[in-house]
Scaffold this motif. Structure first.
Motif, short mmCIF file in Angstrom:
data_model
loop_
_atom_site.label_atom_id
_atom_site.label_comp_id
_atom_site.label_asym_id
_atom_site.label_seq_id
_atom_site.Cartn_x
_atom_site.Cartn_y
_atom_site.Cartn_z
N VAL A 106 0.93 -1.16 0.13
CA VAL A 106 -0.05 -0.07 0.10
C VAL A 106 0.81 1.24 -0.06
O VAL A 106 0.41 2.14 -0.74
N THR A 107 2.08 1.13 0.74
CA THR A 107 2.53 2.47 0.89
C THR A 107 3.82 2.58 -0.55
O THR A 107 4.45 3.54 -0.39
N GLY A 108 3.88 1.68 -1.25
CA GLY A 108 4.84 1.66 -2.25
C GLY A 108 6.13 1.12 -2.05
O GLY A 108 7.08 1.17 -2.84
N ALA A 109 6.31 0.62 -0.71
CA ALA A 109 7.81 0.02 -0.39
C ALA A 109 8.08 -1.42 -0.83
O ALA A 109 9.13 -1.89 -0.98
N ALA A 110 6.98 -1.95 -1.28
CA ALA A 110 7.09 -3.29 -2.19
C ALA A 110 6.02 -3.64 -3.07
O ALA A 110 4.83 -2.76 -3.16
N GLN A 111 6.14 -4.59 -3.80
CA GLN A 111 5.03 -5.20 -4.46
C GLN A 111 4.37 -6.36 -4.39
O GLN A 111 5.05 -7.19 -3.96
N TYR A 112 3.26 -6.69 -4.48
CA TYR A 112 2.34 -7.87 -4.54
C TYR A 112 3.03 -8.88 -5.12
O TYR A 112 3.22 -8.59 -6.37
N PRO A 113 3.40 -10.16 -4.73
CA PRO A 113 4.05 -11.11 -5.40
C PRO A 113 3.31 -11.65 -6.42
O PRO A 113 2.16 -11.68 -6.37
N GLN A 114 3.66 -11.88 -7.52
CA GLN A 114 3.15 -12.44 -8.76
C GLN A 114 3.66 -13.96 -8.83
O GLN A 114 4.48 -14.58 -8.40
N GLY A 115 2.47 -14.66 -9.36
CA GLY A 115 2.73 -16.17 -9.85
C GLY A 115 2.44 -17.08 -8.34
O GLY A 115 2.95 -17.94 -8.38
N ILE A 116 1.57 -16.34 -7.29
CA ILE A 116 1.55 -17.27 -6.33
C ILE A 116 0.80 -18.51 -6.63
O ILE A 116 1.19 -19.65 -5.97
N GLU A 117 -0.11 -18.55 -7.32
CA GLU A 117 -0.94 -19.97 -7.61
C GLU A 117 -0.11 -20.95 -8.19
O GLU A 117 -0.03 -22.08 -8.11
N GLN A 118 1.19 -20.53 -8.92
CA GLN A 118 1.96 -21.39 -9.61
C GLN A 118 2.88 -21.87 -8.49
O GLN A 118 3.67 -23.21 -8.45
#
Length: 189
Positions: A106-118
């Protein structure tokens, strides 16, 4: 069922604690010993919530060790990934495909991880969409409980009754529909 160790995880406000109590109530009514342990963290601010539910003929401790969970019920997919190391090698994961952005995202310090389902070996359910179909997104936990009931081959009527007797009477019909939609959303086998 000889013994069942279930880890329930999610974000504060998603109904994980209610889910653990419903599972515990169901197991007690089936004659099993049950131990629960809740870890709230920053639950009131959208932080992780983790509950251990241990069911069996005689349970000494409420804690599930890493690598000891038979089943993980996750109300948010990042939480499923965060706690996947608790799963036994032959354990199963049921997770909601919902994404709730943690504070660093939310604060922009990190990104939501991609490819979690895999990365997850498990069953994903669009609990939010099914809950909306039932009447309210707040019923997503009932969707997940219905799906868990089917995957674990619980006594459907008894498990549903444990849920419905644990919620406010005015929400029974909506949660009943959500439970049924969750039950139908997964296949066994």
């Amino acid at each position: 069922m000889d013994k069942l160790d279930v880890l329930i995880v999610g974000v504060g406000g998603q109904g994980t604690l209610l889910a653990s109590r419903v599972l515990g109530k169901y197991a007690l009514e089936k004659g099993y010993d049950v131990k629960l342990s809740e870890v709230h963290g920053m639950a009131q601010r959208g932080g992780s919530v983790m509950t251990y539910v241990r069911i069996g003929s005689k349970i000494a401790s409420p804690i599930i060790d890493e690598g000891g969970a038979d089943f993980i019920l996750a109300f948010e997919k990042l939480e499923a990934l965060r706690y996947a190391h608790y799963l036994k090698p032959d354990g199963r994961v049921l997770y909601s495909t919902q994404e709730i952005m943690p504070m660093p995202v939310v604060t922009g310090a990190a990104q939501y991880p991609q490819g979690i389902e895999q990365k997850l070996v498990g069953t994903g359910v669009d609990a939010l969409e099914l809950a909306l179909e039932a009447g309210n997104t707040k019923a997503a936990n009932s969707v997940m409980l219905g799906a868990m009931c089917r995957l674990l081959a619980f006594d459907r009527e008894a498990f549903e009754q444990a849920l419905l007797s644990s919620i406010p009477p005015k929400t029974v019909e909506m949660n009943k529909k959500a439970f049924e939609l969750g039950y139908a959303a997964v296949s066994v086998g």
